[in-house]
Design an enzyme around this catalytic site. Structure first.
Site: not given
Ligand code: AP5
Ligand code: MG
Length: 208
Positions: A15, A124, A152, A163
């Site tokens: 994402k 990552r 992170r 997660r």
């Molecule tokens: P990356 O692009 O970083 O993936 P992402 O989908 O953004 O993953 P996140 O870990 O950020 O998602 P998340 O939903 O768990 O965390 P968030 O920060 O939103 O890519 C990941 C890795 O893969 C990277 O190393 C990248 O280089 C690699 N990659 C990407 N594309 C690739 C490809 N095509 N091929 C190979 N490699 C690739 O949330 C964190 C925490 O915050 C949650 O756990 C929760 O506690 C809280 N939170 C956030 N939003 C909410 C909400 N709406 N409601 C409740 N709690 C929330």
């Molecule tokens: Mg993210």
């Protein structure tokens, strides 16, 4: 009314990686609840202190906290014509509340099998200076910045399993909810970053 785009998918689906491209294509600013929460944690604000407990254990932060955060964010000037949500909404309740403040035009759903998620997350690395996202094997960082990269706190194998559980129990049903509304556009997320970007661009162009 504001027209927004939702970028949907499990942890590590890509994402954050794809958000910049979509923002460029649509002119909509990226609104990542994960990034906003991490900022609050590093600022040690009241909200950050409360949210940290959940984030560190891989649980969703309670809906009321997230909804307030989003309501405030959507009052900012740059969101008048809608935004690109990354990691929001994650529950049906969040989505219902969102419908009161913006129209969700399309939901881009990145599909990546669970088996690939752990390797993505554990490898990552983030650049704290620019927010850029790298992967030690799949998107290696330039040598000259490698000294300042960070991991992170929630990117451990143990936390990622929780997660994923939170995703399957609380967030995946939201995908089905959007599918019934014919807003969900599934994209194969386990291709190269460039190929996923191309598929997203093609999908977005149909909605403009
Ligand atoms: P990356 O692009 O970083 O993936 P992402 O989908 O953004 O993953 P996140 O870990 O950020 O998602 P998340 O939903 O768990 O965390 P968030 O920060 O939103 O890519 C990941 C890795 O893969 C990277 O190393 C990248 O280089 C690699 N990659 C990407 N594309 C690739 C490809 N095509 N091929 C190979 N490699 C690739 O949330 C964190 C925490 O915050 C949650 O756990 C929760 O506690 C809280 N939170 C956030 N939003 C909410 C909400 N709406 N409601 C409740 N709690 C929330
Ligand atoms: Mg993210």
């Amino acid at each position: 009314m504001k027209e927004s785009i939702v970028l949907f998918g499990p942890p590590g689906a890509g994402k954050g990686t794809q958000a910049e491209l979509i923002s460029e294509l649509t002119g909509k600013p990226q609104v990542s609840t994960g990034d906003m929460l991490r900022k609050a944690v590093s600022d040690k604000s009241q909200l950050g202190i409360e949210a940290k407990k959940y984030m560190d254990s891989g649980l969703l932060v309670p809906d009321n906290i997230i909804i307030d955060l989003i309501k405030n964010r959507l009052e900012e000037k740059d969101s008048v014509s809608g935004v690109l949500f990354d990691g929001f909404p994650r529950t049906i309740h969040q989505a219902e509340e969102l419908d009161k403040i913006t129209e969700v035009k399309v939901v881009i759903s990145l599909i990546v099998p669970d088996e690939e998620i752990v390797e993505r997350i554990v490898g990552r690395r983030m650049d704290p200076k620019t927010g850029d996202i790298y992967h030690i094997s799949f998107n290696p960082p330039p040598e000259e910045i490698s000294h300042r990269l960070i991991q992170r706190k929630d990117d451990t194998e143990e936390t990622v399993m929780q997660r994923l559980t939170s995703y399957h129990e609380q967030t995946k049903p939201l995908g089905e909810w959007y599918e019934k509304q014919e807003k969900l556009v599934p994209i194969k997320g386990n291709e190269t970053i460039e190929e996923v970007g191309k598929a997203i661009s093609a999908a977005i162009s149909k909605f403009r």
